[in-house]
Design a protein around this motif. Structure first.
Motif, PDB file in Angstrom:
ATOM      1  N   HIS A   5     -19.558  59.476  87.138  1.00  0.00           N
ATOM      2  CA  HIS A   5     -18.655  59.975  86.104  1.00  0.00           C
ATOM      3  C   HIS A   5     -17.316  59.284  86.337  1.00  0.00           C
ATOM      4  O   HIS A   5     -17.158  58.534  87.309  1.00  0.00           O
ATOM      5  CB  HIS A   5     -18.553  61.510  86.156  1.00  0.00           C
ATOM      6  CG  HIS A   5     -18.017  62.065  87.442  1.00  0.00           C
ATOM      7  ND1 HIS A   5     -18.643  61.879  88.657  1.00  0.00           N
ATOM      8  CD2 HIS A   5     -16.901  62.793  87.720  1.00  0.00           C
ATOM      9  CE1 HIS A   5     -17.946  62.482  89.603  1.00  0.00           C
ATOM     10  NE2 HIS A   5     -16.875  63.037  89.066  1.00  0.00           N
ATOM     11  N   ASP A  37     -11.531  59.775  91.626  1.00  0.00           N
ATOM     12  CA  ASP A  37     -12.083  59.470  92.954  1.00  0.00           C
ATOM     13  C   ASP A  37     -13.471  58.837  92.874  1.00  0.00           C
ATOM     14  O   ASP A  37     -14.163  58.724  93.892  1.00  0.00           O
ATOM     15  CB  ASP A  37     -12.125  60.733  93.833  1.00  0.00           C
ATOM     16  CG  ASP A  37     -12.915  61.863  93.204  1.00  0.00           C
ATOM     17  OD1 ASP A  37     -12.834  62.052  91.971  1.00  0.00           O
ATOM     18  OD2 ASP A  37     -13.632  62.559  93.944  1.00  0.00           O
ATOM     19  N   HIS A  38     -13.862  58.403  91.679  1.00  0.00           N
ATOM     20  CA  HIS A  38     -15.158  57.736  91.507  1.00  0.00           C
ATOM     21  C   HIS A  38     -15.016  56.366  90.852  1.00  0.00           C
ATOM     22  O   HIS A  38     -16.011  55.666  90.666  1.00  0.00           O
ATOM     23  CB  HIS A  38     -16.108  58.625  90.694  1.00  0.00           C
ATOM     24  CG  HIS A  38     -16.443  59.881  91.428  1.00  0.00           C
ATOM     25  ND1 HIS A  38     -17.640  60.101  92.069  1.00  0.00           N
ATOM     26  CD2 HIS A  38     -15.681  60.989  91.682  1.00  0.00           C
ATOM     27  CE1 HIS A  38     -17.620  61.268  92.674  1.00  0.00           C
ATOM     28  NE2 HIS A  38     -16.442  61.838  92.449  1.00  0.00           N
ATOM     29  N   ASP A  54     -20.971  64.308  91.801  1.00  0.00           N
ATOM     30  CA  ASP A  54     -20.345  65.622  92.001  1.00  0.00           C
ATOM     31  C   ASP A  54     -21.125  66.754  91.335  1.00  0.00           C
ATOM     32  O   ASP A  54     -20.601  67.852  91.158  1.00  0.00           O
ATOM     33  CB  ASP A  54     -18.912  65.628  91.452  1.00  0.00           C
ATOM     34  CG  ASP A  54     -17.982  64.774  92.293  1.00  0.00           C
ATOM     35  OD1 ASP A  54     -18.437  64.199  93.297  1.00  0.00           O
ATOM     36  OD2 ASP A  54     -16.791  64.690  91.941  1.00  0.00           O
ATOM     37  N   HIS A 109     -20.862  69.327  94.847  1.00  0.00           N
ATOM     38  CA  HIS A 109     -19.683  68.841  95.575  1.00  0.00           C
ATOM     39  C   HIS A 109     -19.820  69.012  97.075  1.00  0.00           C
ATOM     40  O   HIS A 109     -19.390  68.185  97.860  1.00  0.00           O
ATOM     41  CB  HIS A 109     -18.451  69.663  95.153  1.00  0.00           C
ATOM     42  CG  HIS A 109     -17.532  68.968  94.231  1.00  0.00           C
ATOM     43  ND1 HIS A 109     -17.673  69.040  92.874  1.00  0.00           N
ATOM     44  CD2 HIS A 109     -16.467  68.175  94.455  1.00  0.00           C
ATOM     45  CE1 HIS A 109     -16.715  68.341  92.303  1.00  0.00           C
ATOM     46  NE2 HIS A 109     -15.973  67.796  93.243  1.00  0.00           N
ATOM     47  N   HIS A 147     -19.724  63.528  98.048  1.00  0.00           N
ATOM     48  CA  HIS A 147     -18.701  64.070  98.949  1.00  0.00           C
ATOM     49  C   HIS A 147     -19.253  64.815 100.159  1.00  0.00           C
ATOM     50  O   HIS A 147     -18.496  65.508 100.839  1.00  0.00           O
ATOM     51  CB  HIS A 147     -17.751  64.997  98.179  1.00  0.00           C
ATOM     52  CG  HIS A 147     -17.001  64.320  97.080  1.00  0.00           C
ATOM     53  ND1 HIS A 147     -16.224  63.205  97.284  1.00  0.00           N
ATOM     54  CD2 HIS A 147     -16.912  64.589  95.750  1.00  0.00           C
ATOM     55  CE1 HIS A 147     -15.676  62.826  96.125  1.00  0.00           C
ATOM     56  NE2 HIS A 147     -16.090  63.645  95.185  1.00  0.00           N
TER      57      HIS A 147
END
Ligand SMILES: [Zn+2]
Length: 290
Positions: A115, A119-120, A222, A225, A268
């Motif tokens: 997505h 942070d991706h 995610d 998570h 994560h």
């Protein structure tokens, strides 16, 4: 770090450590509710004294006979993220780590962002002479159509500064360089490497499914998570676009994958990064290789 599963999967970690309190990341994880989970006592995933969830920010590399696929590109260097000190103007050795793992930037054939959260997508680009350019010169960047359309629309309102403005420095330059391939949910990179829709965390959130005929793995981004969400799939994160949809997607996924032996590798989970979902008398749980 080499991970279990089909093809050759490894993780390149940008950062890892205690991040935020359980009920900040997962609003349903009140101190009482969290304390009732097995995961709350697992020091690999929880900083118990500090009351923080341990979170890793890593990319996954999938090496098949034909391709080198980089899944999720972390936060990136030099990105202006003043709202989040840990992400702001980073200067880490990610590219060196990638090269050490045998995958210099030039070798990557595909970049897949599960997505388009900040942070991706960070290492989608790097800053060269004041310009954001695609980090991986030979890669096709696979992006889901629904996800692209969603963020493209939202970022038009600069007042909202959505998603740390990461569209501008980490997605638009890839589109401008004509390296993006906008796909639908049935896209297959090669036989045994395909997408699966998992909407909720974001509108076009996807999972990469790997199946070499022997082993199976789901690179879920995610969709999950933190490991505690395997025990409590009904707990959505603060960052979910549609918490109810995310809950439904995650619960269905956990039910489907439990006890099949498939590896689940989220974006994560701290080391050992990969888990197998199992059921026991209390419901869903997970096991790892070590
Ligand atoms: Zn994330």
């Amino acid at each position: 770090m080499k991970l279990p599963g089909p093809f050759e999967i490894s993780a390149v970690v940008e950062s890892v450590g205690p991040f935020r309190a359980p009920d900040f990341i997962l609003p349903d994880a009140t101190p009482e509710a969290f304390a009732q989970t097995k995961t709350s006592k697992d020091v690999r995933f929880v900083d118990i004294a500090g009351n923080r969830l341990i979170m890793s920010f890593h990319s996954l590399i999938v090496r098949t006979k034909r391709n080198v696929i980089l899944v999720d590109t972390c936060v990136g260097n030099d990105k202006h993220r003043p709202m989040l000190p840990e992400w702001h103007m980073r200067n880490g050795p990610y590219l060196e780590e990638l090269a050490k793992a045998g995958c210099p930037a030039e070798s990557i054939t595909h970049v897949l962002c599960t997505h388009l959260h900040a942070d991706h997508v960070g290492w989608n680009t790097r800053l060269i002479n004041g310009r954001w350019v695609p980090t991986f010169p030979n890669a096709k960047y696979i992006m889901h159509r629904t996800e692209v359309e969603h963020w493209q629309e939202i970022q038009k309102d600069p007042e909202k500064a959505p998603n740390h403005r990461s569209w501008i420095d980490s997605v638009q330059p890839v589109l401008d360089a004509k390296q993006a391939v906008i796909v639908d949910s049935d896209y297959e990179i090669e036989p045994g490497v395909r997408l699966m829709p998992a909407p909720g965390h974001s509108p076009g959130n996807i999972v990469l499914v790997l199946d070499d005929g022997k082993d199976k793995a789901y690179l879920v981004g995610d969709t999950i998570h933190h490991p505690v969400q395997i025990e409590r799939p009904q707990w959505s994160s603060r960052f979910c676009w549609d918490a109810d949809m995310s809950r439904t997607t995650r619960t269905k996924f956990v039910e489907t994958v439990a006890d099949t032996g498939a590896w689940v590798i989220p974006a994560h989970f701290a080391a050992p990064n990969a888990v197998q979902i199992i059921t026991d008398k209390d419901g869903f749980h997970f096991k790892t290789l070590k």
